[in-house]
Design a protein around this motif. Structure first.
Motif, mmCIF file in Angstrom:
data_model
loop_
_atom_site.group_PDB
_atom_site.id
_atom_site.type_symbol
_atom_site.label_atom_id
_atom_site.label_comp_id
_atom_site.label_asym_id
_atom_site.label_seq_id
_atom_site.Cartn_x
_atom_site.Cartn_y
_atom_site.Cartn_z
ATOM 1 N N LEU A 65 35.303 -31.428 -30.238
ATOM 2 C CA LEU A 65 34.140 -30.597 -30.551
ATOM 3 C C LEU A 65 33.985 -29.471 -29.531
ATOM 4 N N ARG A 69 34.529 -25.431 -30.433
ATOM 5 C CA ARG A 69 33.486 -24.445 -30.187
ATOM 6 C C ARG A 69 33.957 -23.365 -29.216
ATOM 7 N N ILE A 93 25.854 -25.158 -32.249
ATOM 8 C CA ILE A 93 27.022 -25.581 -33.017
ATOM 9 C C ILE A 93 26.644 -25.933 -34.449
ATOM 10 N N LEU A 98 33.424 -23.707 -35.654
ATOM 11 C CA LEU A 98 34.355 -24.596 -34.958
ATOM 12 C C LEU A 98 35.772 -24.153 -35.305
#
Length: 297
Positions: A65, A69, A93, A98
């Motif tokens: 993650l 990002r 986010i 992403l």
């Protein structure tokens, strides 16, 4: 007048009392659970232990993650750091953004840490979870539908995507590139599962095949997109990234097949759950020898 099109949701957020449920985040979470569940089944089928994939995912998912990002913010920094933009949005986010390239790269670092702690070869783990990852991508792309983002060029095809007018976008009908990529990812999952069963792929080659096949589809889908993106020599950056990753994946497939043919045997070390007992001493051994019965004559 268009008779058929794919409608977009009026909002990407549902409120359960004071709790906001965001469609984008919901799709990402479902994708992660599916990837871990299916990866776990494949790992056990290849000789691993139940729960191992989930344990390693505790490292891989957060790293992924963050990596996803970071890639998005770095390659689209103008969305957050140019005049008139709020840099705090770089941390939001849930509003989308992403990059799969960063997610896989940094997620692999997290997986390597988890595998090292368990004494497991990373290539074998990557082969087990590769189909689950690409299925998770297929699910995650529907988060873009909730956010009305990453659509393609205007079109009048019956499956066109309706986009409502909003900040920095014009309303109309566009190519549903989120849907194209979602379907492509599902096709890639079927291909790599079939290839793995047919050719007994090992030593990271299932993951490499996934990377190569995904890049083929991602390259042509990028040409349909109209969202802002960095260009290098007139070509979108993600297209160049897909080309580079495709070449690296194919080279790995060829070299790995020659150097380490076949599939490795997964040997997962046993966990020590009890303290090791001390070696018996000579006094302990003597104490265990039964004494001779007394002479009664």
């Amino acid at each position: 007048m268009d008779l058929a099109y794919i409608p977009s949701p009026s909002t990407g957020v549902l409120h359960l009392g004071p709790l906001p449920l965001r469609g984008y985040a919901f799709c990402i979470i479902i994708g992660v659970f599916v990837a871990v569940w299916y990866g776990g089944k494949r790992w056990v089928a290849r000789g691993g232990k139940p729960g191992t994939v989930a344990d390693i995912a505790v490292w891989a998912v957060p790293f992924g993650l963050v990596g996803g990002r970071l890639y998005h913010v770095i390659t689209d920094y103008q969305l957050y750091f140019r005049d008139g933009e709020d840099w705090v949005d770089a941390f939001k986010i849930w509003e989308g953004g992403l990059g799969i390239w960063g997610a896989i790269a940094l997620g692999a670092v997290g997986a390597w840490i988890g595998c090292r702690r368990r004494g497991i070869p990373l290539p074998a783990y990557a082969d087990a979870i590769a189909p689950g990852i690409v299925i998770a991508q297929a699910i995650g792309r529907w988060g873009n539908w909730f956010n009305q983002e990453l659509y393609g060029k205007p079109t009048d095809v019956p499956w066109a995507l309706e986009i409502s007018a909003g900040p920095n976008r014009e309303g109309g009908l566009y190519h549903p590139t989120f849907l194209y990529e979602s379907l492509w990812c599902l096709a890639v999952a079927l291909v790599i599962v079939w290839a793995d069963r047919r050719f007994k792929l090992g030593h990271g080659r299932v993951f490499a095949l996934y990377a190569a096949a995904y890049c083929v589809g991602r390259a042509w889908i990028e040409y349909l997109r109209v969202d802002d993106a960095h260009h290098v020599l007139g070509v979108r950056l993600n297209v160049w990234t897909a080309v580079v990753v495709f070449v690296l994946a194919v080279v790995y497939l060829v070299v790995s097949a020659r150097v380490r043919p076949g599939r490795e045997e997964i040997v997962e070390p046993e966990r020590e759950t009890a303290e090791k007992k001390p070696e018996p001493t000579e006094e302990d051994a003597a104490a265990t020898v039964p004494s001779e019965p007394a002479d009664k004559t």
